[in-house]
Design a protein around this motif. Structure first.
Motif, short mmCIF file in Angstrom:
data_model
loop_
_atom_site.label_atom_id
_atom_site.label_comp_id
_atom_site.label_asym_id
_atom_site.label_seq_id
_atom_site.Cartn_x
_atom_site.Cartn_y
_atom_site.Cartn_z
N ALA A 1 0.83 -1.20 0.00
CA ALA A 1 0.00 0.00 0.00
C ALA A 1 0.87 1.26 0.00
N LEU B 1 -12.36 -3.38 -7.12
CA LEU B 1 -11.54 -2.63 -6.18
C LEU B 1 -12.20 -2.57 -4.81
N ARG B 2 -13.50 -2.35 -4.78
CA ARG B 2 -14.21 -2.29 -3.50
C ARG B 2 -14.11 -3.63 -2.76
N SER C 1 -10.44 -4.31 -1.63
CA SER C 1 -10.01 -3.45 -0.52
C SER C 1 -10.61 -3.91 0.80
N GLN D 1 -8.29 -2.95 3.80
CA GLN D 1 -7.79 -1.62 3.46
C GLN D 1 -8.87 -0.85 2.68
N GLN E 1 -8.30 2.14 0.24
CA GLN E 1 -7.75 1.98 -1.10
C GLN E 1 -8.81 2.19 -2.17
N PHE E 2 -10.09 2.13 -1.77
CA PHE E 2 -11.17 2.39 -2.72
C PHE E 2 -11.50 3.87 -2.71
N ARG F 1 -4.14 -0.08 -8.31
CA ARG F 1 -4.59 -0.46 -6.97
C ARG F 1 -5.10 -1.89 -6.94
N LEU G 1 -3.51 -4.75 -4.55
CA LEU G 1 -4.31 -5.47 -3.56
C LEU G 1 -4.31 -6.97 -3.83
#
Length: 83
Positions: free
Chosen positions: A15, A44-45, A48, A53, A56-57, A69, A73
């Motif tokens: 990250a 991504l959601r 994350s 994390q 990150q979204f 990203r 991840l």
């Protein structure tokens, strides 16, 4: 997996690399990119959340930023699963 605490949140080395790349990236007017797709946003959601994390979204990412990203991840999750 190493981590550092930033603003009260544990941040892993993967990250931290993403954060560093965001700070270095400069977007010129002729390099403006498209916003991330719905599929990227959903991926991504979920990644994350799986990687613990959620920060990150972000809804306003470009397609390229989302790809970076997502890859970071996925690598972090694969590393955590290898233990």
């Amino acid at each position: 997996m190493s981590s550092v605490v930033m603003n009260g949140v544990a941040v892993t080395s993967v990250a931290m690399n993403v954060i560093a790349m965001e700070r270095i990236a400069i977007t010129l007017p002729d390099q403006i990119t498209q916003p991330m797709t719905r599929t990227q946003a959903a991926t991504l959601r979920s990644l994350s959340i799986e990687a613990y994390q959620p920060k990150q979204f972000a809804a306003n990412l470009s397609r390229d930023e989302a790809d970076v990203r997502i890859a970071a991840l996925k690598a972090e999750i694969a590393l955590a699963d290898s233990f």
